[in-house]
Motif scaffolding. Structure first.
Motif, PDB file in Angstrom:
ATOM      1  N   GLN A  85       3.778  15.247   9.908  1.00  0.00           N
ATOM      2  CA  GLN A  85       3.604  13.798  10.093  1.00  0.00           C
ATOM      3  C   GLN A  85       3.711  13.019   8.784  1.00  0.00           C
ATOM      4  O   GLN A  85       3.473  11.808   8.762  1.00  0.00           O
ATOM      5  CB  GLN A  85       2.244  13.519  10.737  1.00  0.00           C
ATOM      6  N   HIS A 104       8.698  12.783  14.735  1.00  0.00           N
ATOM      7  CA  HIS A 104       7.408  13.265  14.222  1.00  0.00           C
ATOM      8  C   HIS A 104       6.566  12.192  13.540  1.00  0.00           C
ATOM      9  O   HIS A 104       5.344  12.194  13.644  1.00  0.00           O
ATOM     10  CB  HIS A 104       7.627  14.420  13.229  1.00  0.00           C
ATOM     11  N   VAL A 105       7.234  11.289  12.832  1.00  0.00           N
ATOM     12  CA  VAL A 105       6.485  10.293  12.053  1.00  0.00           C
ATOM     13  C   VAL A 105       6.174   9.086  12.928  1.00  0.00           C
ATOM     14  O   VAL A 105       7.018   8.620  13.689  1.00  0.00           O
ATOM     15  CB  VAL A 105       7.300   9.857  10.804  1.00  0.00           C
ATOM     16  N   LYS A 106       4.964   8.567  12.790  1.00  0.00           N
ATOM     17  CA  LYS A 106       4.567   7.390  13.570  1.00  0.00           C
ATOM     18  C   LYS A 106       5.420   6.192  13.161  1.00  0.00           C
ATOM     19  O   LYS A 106       5.879   6.093  12.026  1.00  0.00           O
ATOM     20  CB  LYS A 106       3.092   7.079  13.315  1.00  0.00           C
ATOM     21  N   SER A 107       5.594   5.247  14.121  1.00  0.00           N
ATOM     22  CA  SER A 107       6.500   4.110  13.873  1.00  0.00           C
ATOM     23  C   SER A 107       6.059   3.291  12.659  1.00  0.00           C
ATOM     24  O   SER A 107       6.877   2.806  11.892  1.00  0.00           O
ATOM     25  CB  SER A 107       6.579   3.207  15.108  1.00  0.00           C
ATOM     26  N   LYS A 108       4.730   3.159  12.459  1.00  0.00           N
ATOM     27  CA  LYS A 108       4.251   2.403  11.303  1.00  0.00           C
ATOM     28  C   LYS A 108       4.473   3.226  10.030  1.00  0.00           C
ATOM     29  O   LYS A 108       4.015   4.354   9.921  1.00  0.00           O
ATOM     30  CB  LYS A 108       2.765   2.088  11.462  1.00  0.00           C
ATOM     31  N   THR A 112       7.627   3.888   8.804  1.00  0.00           N
ATOM     32  CA  THR A 112       8.910   4.614   8.817  1.00  0.00           C
ATOM     33  C   THR A 112      10.028   3.828   8.118  1.00  0.00           C
ATOM     34  O   THR A 112      11.173   4.279   8.106  1.00  0.00           O
ATOM     35  CB  THR A 112       9.359   4.902  10.270  1.00  0.00           C
ATOM     36  N   THR A 163       8.079  -1.539  12.921  1.00  0.00           N
ATOM     37  CA  THR A 163       7.071  -2.562  13.252  1.00  0.00           C
ATOM     38  C   THR A 163       7.636  -3.935  12.883  1.00  0.00           C
ATOM     39  O   THR A 163       8.534  -4.031  12.040  1.00  0.00           O
ATOM     40  CB  THR A 163       5.771  -2.318  12.456  1.00  0.00           C
TER      41      THR A 163
END
Length: 597
Positions: free
Chosen positions: A401, A431-435, A437, A469
């Motif tokens: 992450q 895998h990485v959260k949208s916030k 990226t 975002t």
């Protein structure tokens, strides 16, 4: 009040008469001094006292002292100091005492008085200042240390310094810095006595009347301080600080040995202890001393020392298998590898050892995230690209992450021009959260611009606007606008701009970019510029004065501009801007009207 001021001014007359009599000041200058002193006196005799008035008065007197000093040096006159300088010095001390009595909590004011006393060698007065200051600010260890150092180094009174440290420790029984400086003071005292004794012995003087205790000469007082401190202060940092102080003195071998033994016994599970013990091997002499040292032998000796360091680190990671321990080991290896050397053999040895330590830490799952980047850079610099790809993949598995890990892996793949870059980007986004990226999307579109077709890149830009975002999409809009203009021309970018304006938020640079694009056209239309400025002002008109001014300038300078619109724009700006920005706008607008902006 007037009587008191008159009395204080009359007290000045003898010194001023002396200044005129000896030719340091003229009558005109004496009158100017009196006028200034009268004004300053009235300010410090008011009911509502201000600290600034006292500071200004003190500064004036200090400047006067400096001027007298320069005049004396110029004319070569060094008499009558009691009647002139000492009188002014007494007045400055009196002003400082009044100010610090009124504003007791202002430490800077006390320190200014201390600095003044030191500058003019007022030892007796400084002793009083320290005494009063420490009674009020006993909660500040740094002030106790300053006072004790002055007693030790300037007044040469180790007894007074010791007394101050002991008083300070009653207020701050667990302050590491106080103990360190007390420990240093006792060693300095011992060194001073050793030097005195040696000089007396060389002069063959009778030492009967001098009481030189062998215990004090060998640093026993410092040992007592250390033992007392060790019971109250825990942590390797304090032990290492005390050890570094002890190493400055050549008679503390036994004391150093005791500190080292305590360090190894009490802190065997602390990485810092192992780090220190390993690095200590570099300072120790070689196991096989040589009389005539050649370059080859020097290299061999360094390699031997580094091997001993690594042996200690190996023992450390077995005893304390933690991330911090491996970090210490790797940091040491990187430091040694980055050191310049003409020996290729030694350089290669260092590289192999560093890569080996990285691999072992990784296999133990104890390699900190931040160090993977160093490992990859080292592999790429050493042309070990396949290994770099493996390590990058392992890093993203371990920290799936972490945006930084994915970014690092992608940069490696792009640098090596691998075929699986797109697949890796897709995997990273999953895998990485949208916030957070944004760096990944920026990297992806930049890579796509140079690799993929225009259609693919445009689709990627469109996708990034929805995936990031709202706050991060602002940067993507700017990049998208710039790329479209470079690859699609003016008509396409104008259409895109209109489309992007439907979804907030925006940045000011987004609008400025479009304004700049319009200006670059041969047929730059004021109608379009007005549209862009109006859109920008709807978003940033209440917080940005420069935008309004640029709009006014455009109306004034553009061939199709309407100067008569400037009044209306000015009125709107005054209504829309908030707080101090109105004043800022008015001053800039005035400069613009007068041709200074």
């Amino acid at each position: 009040m007037a009587e008191r001021i008159e009395q204080r001014l009359e007290d000045r007359i003898p010194e001023l008469e002396q200044l005129e009599r000896v030719g340091l000041f003229t009558r005109k200058e004496i009158r100017a001094v009196l006028r200034k002193a009268t004004a300053l006196e009235y300010k410090i005799q008011r009911r509502a006292l201000r600290k600034e008035d006292f500071i200004n008065y003190i500064q004036y007197e200090v400047n006067l002292l400096e001027l007298i000093k320069k005049r004396r040096a110029r004319v070569g006159y060094s008499f009558k100091k009691d009647e002139i300088e000492y009188s002014i010095l007494h007045r400055v001390h009196s002003l400082f005492n009044r100010a610090t009595g009124k504003w007791k909590d202002d430490v800077q004011l006390w320190l200014s008085h201390v600095a003044f006393c030191k500058q003019w060698n007022a030892k007796h007065q400084l002793s009083k200042v320290f005494s009063t200051m420490l009674a009020i600010h006993s909660n500040k260890p740094a002030l106790w240390i300053m006072a004790a150092k002055w007693e030790m180094e300037t007044r040469l009174s180790s007894e007074s310094a010791r007394h101050l440290f002991l008083r300070a420790l009653r207020f701050h029984p667990e302050c590491p810095k106080l103990y360190q400086e007390y420990f240093r003071m006792e060693l300095m005292h011992a060194e001073k006595q050793r030097k005195e004794k040696k000089e007396f012995e060389q002069a063959k003087m009778d030492l009967g009347e001098f009481n030189y205790s062998e215990e004090i000469l060998n640093g026993e007082m410092a040992r007592i301080v250390y033992r007392e401190a060790s019971q109250k202060i825990k942590g390797v940092e304090f032990q290492l600080a005390v050890l570094s102080i002890a190493k400055l003195f050549d008679f503390t071998q036994d004391l150093q040995k005791e500190i080292l033994e305590s360090l190894q016994t009490k802190y065997a599970d602390d990485p810092l202890m192992w780090d220190y013990m390993a690095r200590r091997e570099l300072e120790l002499g070689s196991l096989q001393p040589t009389e005539h040292t050649t370059k080859q032998k020097k290299v061999a000796e360094i390699a031997q020392k580094e091997e001993r360091c690594c042996a200690v680190f190996d023992e450390g990671v077995r005893a304390v298998p933690t991330e911090d321990m491996w970090k210490c080991y790797i940091t040491f290896c990187l430091e040694r590898y980055n050191r310049k050397t003409n020996s290729e053999e030694l350089k290669q040895k260092r590289l192999e050892k560093t890569l080996s330590v990285f691999s072992k830490a990784h296999e133990s799952n104890l390699l900190p995230e931040a160090l993977y980047k160093h490992w990859l850079q080292l592999l790429l610099d050493s042309n070990l690209s396949e290994k770099a790809v493996e390590v990058a993949e392992a890093a993203t598995r371990h920290f799936s992450q972490s945006m930084e890990m994915w970014q690092m892996r992608l940069e490696v793949l792009i640098q090596l021009k691998r075929d699986d870059v797109t697949e890796c980007f897709e995997e990273a986004i999953k895998h990485v959260k949208s916030k957070g990226t944004l760096p990944l999307w920026t990297l992806w579109v930049e890579w796509s611009e140079g690799t993929n077709s225009k259609e693919d890149t445009e689709a990627l830009y469109q996708r990034s606007l929805h995936a990031t975002t709202p706050a991060e999409s602002v940067s993507m809009k700017e990049m998208y606008l710039d790329w479209t203009y470079r690859n699609g021309g003016y008509k396409k970018v104008k259409k895109l701009f209109t489309s992007l304006c439907e979804n907030r938020p925006f940045s000011l640079d987004f609008f400025r970019k479009m304004i700049q694009i319009e200006k670059e056209q041969e047929s730059c239309k004021m109608l379009h510029l007005r549209e862009y400025y109006e859109r920008a002002l709807r978003e940033f008109g209440s917080t940005n004065t420069d935008l309004w001014l640029d709009y006014i300038k455009e109306e004034l300078s553009h061939p199709q501009g309407k100067p008569e619109n400037c009044g209306s724009i000015h009125w709107r700006a005054m209504k829309m801007l908030q707080g101090d920005l109105v004043e800022d706008f008015v001053s800039k607008y005035t400069l613009l009207q007068t041709g200074h902006l």
